[in-house]
Design a protein around this motif. Structure first.
Motif, PDB file in Angstrom:
ATOM      1  N   LYS A 212     -16.001 -12.099 -10.684  1.00  0.00           N
ATOM      2  CA  LYS A 212     -16.112 -13.201  -9.724  1.00  0.00           C
ATOM      3  C   LYS A 212     -16.281 -14.546 -10.426  1.00  0.00           C
ATOM      4  CE  LYS A 212     -17.998 -10.289  -6.112  1.00  0.00           C
ATOM      5  NZ  LYS A 212     -19.160  -9.934  -5.317  1.00  0.00           N
ATOM      6  N   LEU A 213     -16.587 -14.504 -11.726  1.00  0.00           N
ATOM      7  CA  LEU A 213     -16.738 -15.718 -12.531  1.00  0.00           C
ATOM      8  C   LEU A 213     -15.853 -15.572 -13.770  1.00  0.00           C
ATOM      9  CD1 LEU A 213     -20.621 -15.998 -12.235  1.00  0.00           C
ATOM     10  CD2 LEU A 213     -18.937 -17.453 -11.095  1.00  0.00           C
ATOM     11  N   PRO A 214     -14.537 -15.588 -13.597  1.00  0.00           N
ATOM     12  CA  PRO A 214     -13.619 -15.331 -14.716  1.00  0.00           C
ATOM     13  C   PRO A 214     -13.593 -16.464 -15.741  1.00  0.00           C
ATOM     14  CG  PRO A 214     -12.392 -16.045 -12.798  1.00  0.00           C
ATOM     15  CD  PRO A 214     -13.833 -15.908 -12.363  1.00  0.00           C
ATOM     16  N   GLY A 215     -13.231 -16.094 -16.970  1.00  0.00           N
ATOM     17  CA  GLY A 215     -13.033 -17.097 -18.011  1.00  0.00           C
ATOM     18  C   GLY A 215     -14.297 -17.603 -18.651  1.00  0.00           C
ATOM     19  N   GLU A 216     -15.424 -16.964 -18.365  1.00  0.00           N
ATOM     20  CA  GLU A 216     -16.673 -17.394 -18.978  1.00  0.00           C
ATOM     21  C   GLU A 216     -17.498 -16.192 -19.414  1.00  0.00           C
ATOM     22  OE1 GLU A 216     -17.734 -19.829 -15.551  1.00  0.00           O
ATOM     23  OE2 GLU A 216     -19.421 -18.499 -15.137  1.00  0.00           O
ATOM     24  N   THR A 217     -18.288 -16.403 -20.458  1.00  0.00           N
ATOM     25  CA  THR A 217     -19.192 -15.381 -20.980  1.00  0.00           C
ATOM     26  C   THR A 217     -20.612 -15.821 -20.691  1.00  0.00           C
ATOM     27  OG1 THR A 217     -17.637 -14.806 -22.723  1.00  0.00           O
ATOM     28  CG2 THR A 217     -19.914 -14.128 -23.044  1.00  0.00           C
ATOM     29  N   HIS A 218     -21.425 -14.901 -20.205  1.00  0.00           N
ATOM     30  CA  HIS A 218     -22.816 -15.187 -19.852  1.00  0.00           C
ATOM     31  C   HIS A 218     -23.722 -14.494 -20.867  1.00  0.00           C
ATOM     32  CE1 HIS A 218     -20.659 -14.923 -15.817  1.00  0.00           C
ATOM     33  NE2 HIS A 218     -20.576 -16.147 -16.274  1.00  0.00           N
ATOM     34  N   PHE A 219     -24.503 -15.274 -21.568  1.00  0.00           N
ATOM     35  CA  PHE A 219     -25.430 -14.756 -22.573  1.00  0.00           C
ATOM     36  C   PHE A 219     -26.864 -14.878 -22.069  1.00  0.00           C
ATOM     37  CE2 PHE A 219     -21.846 -15.596 -25.319  1.00  0.00           C
ATOM     38  CZ  PHE A 219     -21.936 -14.608 -26.283  1.00  0.00           C
ATOM     39  N   HIS A 220     -27.681 -13.886 -22.381  1.00  0.00           N
ATOM     40  CA  HIS A 220     -29.123 -14.017 -22.162  1.00  0.00           C
ATOM     41  C   HIS A 220     -29.613 -15.108 -23.111  1.00  0.00           C
ATOM     42  CE1 HIS A 220     -30.148 -10.412 -19.699  1.00  0.00           C
ATOM     43  NE2 HIS A 220     -28.952 -10.052 -20.115  1.00  0.00           N
ATOM     44  N   ILE A 221     -30.343 -16.083 -22.601  1.00  0.00           N
ATOM     45  CA  ILE A 221     -30.733 -17.202 -23.462  1.00  0.00           C
ATOM     46  C   ILE A 221     -31.682 -16.769 -24.567  1.00  0.00           C
ATOM     47  CG2 ILE A 221     -30.344 -18.974 -21.721  1.00  0.00           C
ATOM     48  CD1 ILE A 221     -33.496 -19.277 -21.774  1.00  0.00           C
ATOM     49  N   GLY A 222     -32.424 -15.686 -24.372  1.00  0.00           N
ATOM     50  CA  GLY A 222     -33.356 -15.226 -25.403  1.00  0.00           C
ATOM     51  C   GLY A 222     -32.689 -14.856 -26.703  1.00  0.00           C
ATOM     52  N   ALA A 223     -31.388 -14.653 -26.699  1.00  0.00           N
ATOM     53  CA  ALA A 223     -30.663 -14.304 -27.918  1.00  0.00           C
ATOM     54  C   ALA A 223     -30.296 -15.536 -28.750  1.00  0.00           C
ATOM     55  CB  ALA A 223     -29.398 -13.519 -27.568  1.00  0.00           C
ATOM     56  N   PHE A 224     -30.497 -16.735 -28.201  1.00  0.00           N
ATOM     57  CA  PHE A 224     -30.115 -17.955 -28.903  1.00  0.00           C
ATOM     58  C   PHE A 224     -31.255 -18.501 -29.756  1.00  0.00           C
ATOM     59  CE2 PHE A 224     -26.788 -17.901 -25.763  1.00  0.00           C
ATOM     60  CZ  PHE A 224     -25.703 -18.394 -26.467  1.00  0.00           C
TER      61      PHE A 224
END
Length: 143
Positions: free
Chosen positions: A86-98
């Motif tokens: 439903k949200l194509p073309g983007e990757t969603h990362f958990h912010i805790g990994a940054f």
């Protein structure tokens, strides 16, 4: 110069970077995110797919519901990504990994209706003390 956000899993097998401004940073209160992360809510940051690159390792994937893939480290189990058709073309990362998670401030929520009732999205100290300090003080008082 473009903004660069770098991150990794807990054990360091997987490293990644995202270049440019995030599309959004949001809390997610859905039950699926709670089960994936073990936390009462998750905060995701979205970057365009072409702005993200793996610099080492491979993100393992699990299809948690039709079309929704959750990414994690197969070695240490760190929760890393979520993708949704439903949200194509983007990757969603958990912010805790940054490395610079403190700069990725949420501006809203997904699935707010699934929020556990006792969860408060405020951040920062509680009455001037961190939650850990409050627990430690209560233990000292009992001794």
């Amino acid at each position: 110069m473009a903004e660069i956000y770098e991150g990794r899993c807990l054990c360091g097998d997987i490293h990644f970077k995202a270049t440019g401004k995030p599309k959004w940073v949001l809390w997610c209160h859905c039950q699926s995110c709670r089960r994936h992360s073990g936390a009462p809510a998750s905060v995701f940051v979205a970057f365009a797919d072409d702005a993200v690159s793996l610099t080492s390792g491979v993100i393992a994937k699990f299809e948690s519901s039709p079309g929704v893939e959750r990414g994690f480290c197969a070695r240490c189990g760190s929760t890393l990504t979520c993708s949704n058709p439903k949200l194509p073309g983007e990757t969603h990362f958990h912010i805790g990994a940054f490395e610079r998670a403190d700069e990725l401030t949420p501006t809203g929520s997904f699935f707010a209706e699934e929020r556990v009732p006792w969860f408060d999205t405020r951040s920062g100290p509680f009455d001037g003390l961190s939650a850990l300090a409050q627990v430690a003080l209560k233990r000292e008082r009992r001794d």
